[in-house]
Design a protein around this motif. Structure first.
Motif, PDB file in Angstrom:
ATOM      1  N   UNK A  40      19.186 -43.673 -13.364  1.00  0.00           N
ATOM      2  CA  UNK A  40      18.227 -43.918 -12.581  1.00  0.00           C
ATOM      3  C   UNK A  40      17.856 -45.413 -12.457  1.00  0.00           C
ATOM      4  N   UNK A  41      17.804 -46.185 -14.259  1.00  0.00           N
ATOM      5  CA  UNK A  41      17.284 -47.102 -13.719  1.00  0.00           C
ATOM      6  C   UNK A  41      19.042 -48.568 -12.582  1.00  0.00           C
ATOM      7  N   UNK A  42      20.072 -47.867 -13.139  1.00  0.00           N
ATOM      8  CA  UNK A  42      20.430 -48.443 -12.663  1.00  0.00           C
ATOM      9  C   UNK A  42      20.330 -48.311 -10.842  1.00  0.00           C
ATOM     10  N   UNK A  43      20.114 -46.973 -10.886  1.00  0.00           N
ATOM     11  CA  UNK A  43      19.681 -47.769  -9.425  1.00  0.00           C
ATOM     12  C   UNK A  43      18.772 -47.894  -9.014  1.00  0.00           C
ATOM     13  N   UNK A  44      17.780 -47.456  -9.766  1.00  0.00           N
ATOM     14  CA  UNK A  44      16.396 -48.594  -9.401  1.00  0.00           C
ATOM     15  C   UNK A  44      17.002 -50.379  -9.331  1.00  0.00           C
ATOM     16  N   UNK A  45      17.582 -50.474 -10.350  1.00  0.00           N
ATOM     17  CA  UNK A  45      17.512 -51.672 -10.637  1.00  0.00           C
ATOM     18  C   UNK A  45      19.292 -52.853  -9.187  1.00  0.00           C
ATOM     19  N   UNK A  46      20.019 -51.800  -8.674  1.00  0.00           N
ATOM     20  CA  UNK A  46      20.840 -52.313  -7.482  1.00  0.00           C
ATOM     21  C   UNK A  46      19.655 -52.283  -6.270  1.00  0.00           C
ATOM     22  N   UNK A  47      18.740 -51.585  -6.253  1.00  0.00           N
ATOM     23  CA  UNK A  47      17.974 -50.743  -4.748  1.00  0.00           C
ATOM     24  C   UNK A  47      16.920 -52.791  -5.331  1.00  0.00           C
ATOM     25  N   UNK A  48      17.039 -52.895  -6.684  1.00  0.00           N
ATOM     26  CA  UNK A  48      15.645 -54.326  -6.675  1.00  0.00           C
ATOM     27  C   UNK A  48      16.786 -55.565  -6.443  1.00  0.00           C
ATOM     28  N   UNK A  49      17.500 -55.882  -6.797  1.00  0.00           N
ATOM     29  CA  UNK A  49      18.554 -56.676  -6.841  1.00  0.00           C
ATOM     30  C   UNK A  49      18.724 -57.851  -5.353  1.00  0.00           C
ATOM     31  N   UNK A  50      19.316 -56.400  -4.150  1.00  0.00           N
ATOM     32  CA  UNK A  50      19.449 -55.838  -3.181  1.00  0.00           C
ATOM     33  C   UNK A  50      18.689 -56.845  -2.432  1.00  0.00           C
ATOM     34  N   UNK A  51      17.015 -55.674  -2.131  1.00  0.00           N
ATOM     35  CA  UNK A  51      15.684 -56.548  -2.114  1.00  0.00           C
ATOM     36  C   UNK A  51      16.011 -57.933  -2.057  1.00  0.00           C
ATOM     37  N   UNK A  52      15.924 -58.352  -3.217  1.00  0.00           N
ATOM     38  CA  UNK A  52      15.780 -59.585  -3.761  1.00  0.00           C
ATOM     39  C   UNK A  52      16.404 -60.830  -3.101  1.00  0.00           C
ATOM     40  N   UNK A  60      18.079 -66.844 -10.660  1.00  0.00           N
ATOM     41  CA  UNK A  60      17.214 -67.345 -11.523  1.00  0.00           C
ATOM     42  C   UNK A  60      15.799 -66.744 -11.321  1.00  0.00           C
ATOM     43  N   UNK A  61      14.869 -67.006 -10.036  1.00  0.00           N
ATOM     44  CA  UNK A  61      13.933 -66.853  -9.640  1.00  0.00           C
ATOM     45  C   UNK A  61      13.535 -65.351  -9.474  1.00  0.00           C
ATOM     46  N   UNK A  62      14.619 -64.710  -9.645  1.00  0.00           N
ATOM     47  CA  UNK A  62      14.706 -62.912  -9.966  1.00  0.00           C
ATOM     48  C   UNK A  62      13.723 -63.025 -11.614  1.00  0.00           C
ATOM     49  N   UNK A  63      15.001 -63.424 -12.400  1.00  0.00           N
ATOM     50  CA  UNK A  63      14.627 -63.536 -13.667  1.00  0.00           C
ATOM     51  C   UNK A  63      13.204 -64.123 -14.247  1.00  0.00           C
ATOM     52  N   UNK A  64      13.301 -64.669 -13.107  1.00  0.00           N
ATOM     53  CA  UNK A  64      11.155 -65.415 -14.013  1.00  0.00           C
ATOM     54  C   UNK A  64      10.839 -64.346 -13.505  1.00  0.00           C
ATOM     55  N   UNK A  65      10.566 -64.316 -12.396  1.00  0.00           N
ATOM     56  CA  UNK A  65       9.942 -62.976 -11.844  1.00  0.00           C
ATOM     57  C   UNK A  65       9.654 -61.967 -12.594  1.00  0.00           C
TER      58      UNK A  65
END
Length: 71
Positions: A40-52, A60-65
């Motif tokens: 579930x965490x992997x699915x959420x992370x993939x969706x988040x990265x796609x949105x970013x 880098x901005x994503x990691x800082x955020x």
């Protein structure tokens, strides 16, 4: 019918177990629960990265955020 389908899916994933006429119970197998949480965490992370990426936010901005939000 929908609830039965949901129970079947949970049973297929090993999250619930059927004990005959006693009913269905949530598994106590920590490995199964851990694997499900990870999936579930992997699915959420993939969706988040796609949105970013769609917002043109850099890695880098994503990691800082994420760091800021988790504080």
């Amino acid at each position: 019918n929908t609830v039965q389908h949901a129970f079947s899916e949970l049973e297929n994933e090993g999250l619930i177990i059927s004990k005959g006429t006693l009913g269905r119970f949530v598994t106590e197998d920590i490995d199964v629960v851990t694997a499900c949480r990870r999936k579930m965490a992997e699915q959420l992370a993939c969706e988040f990265v796609k949105n970013m990426e769609e917002l043109s936010i850099t890695k880098e901005e994503t990691i800082n955020l994420i760091g800021e939000v988790m504080e």
